[in-house]
Design a protein around this motif. Structure first.
Motif, PDB file in Angstrom:
ATOM      1  N   SER A  35       0.813  -1.220   0.000  1.00  0.00           N
ATOM      2  CA  SER A  35       0.000   0.000   0.000  1.00  0.00           C
ATOM      3  C   SER A  35       0.847   1.271   0.000  1.00  0.00           C
ATOM      4  O   SER A  35       0.339   2.350  -0.301  1.00  0.00           O
ATOM      5  CB  SER A  35      -0.934   0.000   1.212  1.00  0.00           C
ATOM      6  N   ILE A  72       0.801   1.470  -8.378  1.00  0.00           N
ATOM      7  CA  ILE A  72       0.175   0.161  -8.181  1.00  0.00           C
ATOM      8  C   ILE A  72       0.754  -0.822  -9.190  1.00  0.00           C
ATOM      9  O   ILE A  72       0.633  -0.614 -10.405  1.00  0.00           O
ATOM     10  CB  ILE A  72      -1.346   0.241  -8.350  1.00  0.00           C
ATOM     11  N   GLU A 102      -3.696  -7.601   1.001  1.00  0.00           N
ATOM     12  CA  GLU A 102      -3.195  -6.235   0.865  1.00  0.00           C
ATOM     13  C   GLU A 102      -2.997  -5.874  -0.609  1.00  0.00           C
ATOM     14  O   GLU A 102      -3.314  -4.759  -1.037  1.00  0.00           O
ATOM     15  CB  GLU A 102      -1.870  -6.060   1.618  1.00  0.00           C
ATOM     16  N   SER A 114      -5.077  -2.983  -2.718  1.00  0.00           N
ATOM     17  CA  SER A 114      -4.282  -1.911  -3.333  1.00  0.00           C
ATOM     18  C   SER A 114      -4.503  -1.813  -4.839  1.00  0.00           C
ATOM     19  O   SER A 114      -4.038  -0.855  -5.470  1.00  0.00           O
ATOM     20  CB  SER A 114      -2.796  -2.121  -3.040  1.00  0.00           C
TER      21      SER A 114
END
Length: 401
Positions: free
Chosen positions: A253, A258, A277, A281
């Protein structure tokens, strides 16, 4: 369509953009969720679905999902992110021609043009055939061009009869070669789209890349850097700021961009947490080289991938590579980089993969892409065959399963 949702069964399938949805039979307790689907529709789409903009029509349609199966009614829903995004249904009318059922189709406004309706109809056709239905009928407004195109593009012979502002459609459910080819083409296009973040990622992160020489994550990061991957590359390690010259961040994150692909090389007990996670994200694909996951950890990993539309290679694998010059992706922990060529290679055993790559190198045969499937929770040899058929680079396919 070879798989049809049975009572209580959930079938995961791909849309044209590579998104994963769940297709299943509607249940009586879906009324509220189906009503929400209709209540969030624009007036324009309500008119196309119900021939009017009355919200009462949506309430009546939602109430139908509570009908018992022996009423001749059957409905399938598509779910994404815990919400119903589409519904396809048929009703057998005993007063009409034997083996005929009237169908209806509704897809949420924000989900149009992604193949939701076509996917639902393919599954509904399979369910109808299994229950003796031989023909679908449907009434639509003549300006409902989208649903009429869905009917005509199915690959079945659709007949139309126009009557003022409405058109009556008759669709025989014959299992023709044309229909099977159409289903196959749609499936391949969706499969290839879903694999693009995995095999042609624009950005990659290695989660669990260690500072200690000899660790698997560090070896993968080393191959990505020495192989000169062309996109942004990050390491994730809360105890480091840089590994092998690659900027490191404390978590997925925290990354400045990304990644399409996250390589996970953490202990088994942390894999599912990292996968969750990644999904939250916005990561689109996972390569899990970690091994030793137990049944509970495996279920949580796969659930995270389903929930967040991530394709998964592994776990317990050697990695993957794509030798395209504009990409140069080597996310493996092999001792040397595979040479560029036209052989597609997919293996289940990492040891066999190393031996096979070495043998091809000695024969002077280069590789277009290489995937170590590992425990094969998701991506399989069939997926790779679909990819190689359409990648424009692969002339030879080698599978070890």
């Amino acid at each position: 369509m070879s798989v049809t949702p049975a009572s209580g069964e959930r079938v995961h399938a791909l849309l044209t953009d590579g998104t994963t949805v769940c297709v299943r039979l509607a249940r009586p307790d879906d009324q509220e969720a189906v009503l929400r689907l209709y209540s969030e529709m624009s007036d324009a789409n309500l008119r196309l679905r119900f021939f009017s903009v009355s919200r009462r029509s949506g309430e009546q349609a939602a109430a139908r999902v509570a009908q018992p199966e022996d009423s001749g009614y059957r409905a399938l829903v598509a779910e994404h992110g815990g919400r119903i995004i589409g519904i396809a249904e048929y009703q057998i009318d005993a007063g009409r021609t034997a083996g005929s059922a009237e169908i209806s189709l509704a897809v949420g406004d924000e989900r149009h043009h992604r193949g939701v309706g076509t996917l639902l109809l393919e599954h509904l056709i399979s369910a109808a055939r299994a229950h003796g239905v031989r023909t679908f009928t449907a009434d639509a407004l003549t300006d409902n061009h989208e649903v009429l195109k869905v009917f005509s593009d199915l690959g079945l012979r659709a007949e139309r009869r126009f009557d003022g502002p409405e058109v009556h459609c008759v669709i025989p459910l014959e299992d023709t070669e044309e229909y099977r080819r159409s289903v196959e083409r749609r499936g391949q296009a969706a499969d290839v789209a879903s694999l693009a973040p995995l095999l042609r990622p624009r950005c990659v992160a290695v989660v669990g890349a260690g500072r200690r020489p000899g660790s698997v994550g560090r070896a993968v990061l080393h191959n990505l850097t020495t192989g000169r991957f062309t996109g942004p590359l990050y390491a994730v390690n809360p105890a480091a700021t840089s590994i092998l010259g690659v900027r490191a961040y404390p978590g997925v994150s925290a990354l400045p961009m990304i990644p399409d692909l996250a390589v996970i090389a953490v202990p088994a007990e942390k894999v599912a947490q990292v996968a969750e996670e990644c999904g939250q994200s916005g990561v689109r694909a996972l390569l899990v080289v970690s091994s030793g996951l137990d049944a509970h950890q495996s279920r949580k990993l796969l659930a995270a991938c389903r929930e967040h539309d991530m394709r998964l290679v592994g776990p317990n694998c050697l990695g993957l590579a794509n030798t395209e010059e504009g990409l140069r992706l080597d996310a493996t922990f092999t001792a040397s980089h595979p040479s560029r060529g036209s052989a597609g290679v997919a293996v289940q055993s990492g040891g066999v993969g190393i031996a096979l790559l070495g043998g091809l190198e000695r024969l002077g045969i280069g590789v277009s892409s290489f995937v170590s499937l590992g425990d094969k929770y998701d991506v399989s040899g069939n997926d790779m065959l679909q990819w190689w058929e359409s990648d424009g680079r692969t002339d030879l396919a080698l599978l070890h399963l």
